[in-house]
Design an enzyme around this catalytic site. Structure first.
Site, PDB file in Angstrom:
ATOM      1  N   ASP A  79       0.853  -1.196   0.000  1.00 45.13           N
ATOM      2  CA  ASP A  79       0.000   0.000   0.000  1.00 45.13           C
ATOM      3  C   ASP A  79       0.892   1.250   0.000  1.00 45.13           C
ATOM      4  O   ASP A  79       1.479   1.604   1.014  1.00 45.13           O
ATOM      5  CB  ASP A  79      -0.923   0.018   1.217  1.00 45.13           C
ATOM      6  CG  ASP A  79      -1.981   1.102   1.115  1.00 45.13           C
ATOM      7  OD1 ASP A  79      -3.075   0.828   0.593  1.00 45.13           O
ATOM      8  OD2 ASP A  79      -1.712   2.235   1.553  1.00 45.13           O
ATOM      9  N   GLU A  81       1.961   5.248  -0.185  1.00 44.33           N
ATOM     10  CA  GLU A  81       1.510   6.622   0.051  1.00 44.33           C
ATOM     11  C   GLU A  81       2.340   7.499  -0.890  1.00 44.33           C
ATOM     12  O   GLU A  81       3.513   7.194  -1.157  1.00 44.33           O
ATOM     13  CB  GLU A  81       1.707   7.047   1.510  1.00 44.33           C
ATOM     14  CG  GLU A  81       0.898   6.229   2.503  1.00 44.33           C
ATOM     15  CD  GLU A  81      -0.592   6.224   2.225  1.00 44.33           C
ATOM     16  OE1 GLU A  81      -1.118   7.265   1.766  1.00 44.33           O
ATOM     17  OE2 GLU A  81      -1.227   5.172   2.441  1.00 44.33           O
ATOM     18  N   ASP A 178      -2.326   1.379  -7.001  1.00 40.45           N
ATOM     19  CA  ASP A 178      -0.909   1.227  -6.638  1.00 40.45           C
ATOM     20  C   ASP A 178      -0.068   0.658  -7.781  1.00 40.45           C
ATOM     21  O   ASP A 178       0.997   1.204  -8.111  1.00 40.45           O
ATOM     22  CB  ASP A 178      -0.765   0.315  -5.407  1.00 40.45           C
ATOM     23  CG  ASP A 178      -1.488   0.861  -4.194  1.00 40.45           C
ATOM     24  OD1 ASP A 178      -0.837   1.479  -3.333  1.00 40.45           O
ATOM     25  OD2 ASP A 178      -2.716   0.680  -4.110  1.00 40.45           O
ATOM     26  N   HIS A 236      -4.609   5.822   5.978  1.00 40.24           N
ATOM     27  CA  HIS A 236      -3.675   6.449   5.032  1.00 40.24           C
ATOM     28  C   HIS A 236      -2.221   6.424   5.519  1.00 40.24           C
ATOM     29  O   HIS A 236      -1.383   7.131   4.966  1.00 40.24           O
ATOM     30  CB  HIS A 236      -4.092   7.876   4.679  1.00 40.24           C
ATOM     31  CG  HIS A 236      -5.457   7.958   4.076  1.00 40.24           C
ATOM     32  ND1 HIS A 236      -5.777   7.379   2.868  1.00 40.24           N
ATOM     33  CD2 HIS A 236      -6.603   8.515   4.538  1.00 40.24           C
ATOM     34  CE1 HIS A 236      -7.054   7.593   2.604  1.00 40.24           C
ATOM     35  NE2 HIS A 236      -7.583   8.273   3.592  1.00 40.24           N
ATOM     36  N   ASP A 241      -2.199   0.514   6.782  1.00 38.46           N
ATOM     37  CA  ASP A 241      -3.158   0.016   5.787  1.00 38.46           C
ATOM     38  C   ASP A 241      -2.815  -1.415   5.387  1.00 38.46           C
ATOM     39  O   ASP A 241      -3.717  -2.250   5.197  1.00 38.46           O
ATOM     40  CB  ASP A 241      -3.169   0.923   4.559  1.00 38.46           C
ATOM     41  CG  ASP A 241      -3.932   2.227   4.787  1.00 38.46           C
ATOM     42  OD1 ASP A 241      -4.570   2.364   5.852  1.00 38.46           O
ATOM     43  OD2 ASP A 241      -3.888   3.105   3.905  1.00 38.46           O
TER      44      ASP A 241
END
Length: 266
Positions: A79, A81, A178, A236, A241
């Site tokens: 995941d 960011e 992603d 987030h 996550d």
């Protein structure tokens, strides 16, 4: 049946044999022997279980027997960011790169890869980005570039045995962004190749909708709510996550769901 009670029963048979109907004595002795054997086996089973647990096998053996086997040896939960703002900045750049290696038999986390990444096009994080992700400027300043992080990922994959052709593994993401948009888009911008193992994945939202019959519009929050799970950590945060994704996968697997690739081949 404990040893003491078993011995007492045998003694009772011997001392009371004269009073006990002779035609029933063999049956009684056979019954006692069976009970004693069951007790011994139970004792050995308990000893074996304790020995296995002391070596870390207890939980995994219980987990393996509680749900059907998956098609993959390992799930690689990922995941990202990325840099962001309102209105959105372009190009976006990955600033957190977490992966959890999930055992496909036990659905337990076996290893973690986690690095922050230095953005180069927009090196200064926006207040919106920090508020959303919890990532402050000091967490990305001086960190490796995406190219360097991708090299570290490859080294980690090799160390974990995930590059062995006989080992089946697949990435899992919450959505297609992603690996369909973010990573290939940034790699194209920087002129970097995308490793083949990033080109197939499982979209957890699709898997959840197949398993539960409803689409999780709000992503992880809806999936946790639908499965009565407590949300882990901060929304987030990439690593948090990933932990939520892993927990949701484990719960679905325990319900008998078999995970399949959802992405189309590149």
């Amino acid at each position: 049946v404990s040893d003491a009670s078993g011995c007492s029963m045998i003694a009772l048979l011997h001392t009371g044999a004269a009073k006990f109907p002779q035609n029933l004595v063999p049956r009684a002795r056979q019954a006692v022997s069976s009970l004693l054997l069951a007790g011994v086996l139970k004792g050995y089973s308990s000893i074996i279980s304790r020995k296995l647990a002391s070596h870390g096998f207890g939980a995994s053996m219980a987990a393996m027997s509680s749900f059907p086997p998956q098609r993959y040896h390992y799930f690689l939960v990922l995941d990202f960011e990325a840099t962001c703002d309102k209105p959105q900045i372009h190009p976006q750049e990955i600033i957190e790169f977490p992966i959890l290696k999930l055992n496909g038999r036990t659905m337990e986390i076996e290893s973690t890869f986690h690095m922050y990444v230095q953005p180069v096009v927009h090196p200064q994080l926006t207040p919106f980005c920090t508020e959303l992700t919890g990532i402050i400027q000091g967490m990305v300043d001086g960190q490796p570039s995406l190219q360097q992080v991708l090299e570290r990922v490859d080294e980690w994959m090799a160390k974990e045995g995930l590059l062995d052709p006989s080992v089946k593994s697949i990435f899992v993401t919450c959505g297609d962004w992603d690996l369909k948009v973010m990573l290939p888009g940034q790699c194209q911008y920087l002129g970097l190749p995308v490793a083949d193992y990033f080109k197939q994945w499982i979209n957890l939202k699709k898997a959840y909708s197949f398993a539960m019959g409803s689409w999780p519009k709000n992503g992880l929050l809806d999936m946790n709510k639908g499965l009565n799970l407590q949300h882990i950590g901060r929304p987030h945060s990439g690593i948090d996550d990933c932990k939520n994704i892993a927990n949701i996968m484990k719960t679905l697997a325990h319900r008998g769901f078999i995970f399949k690739q959802t992405s189309k081949p590149f």
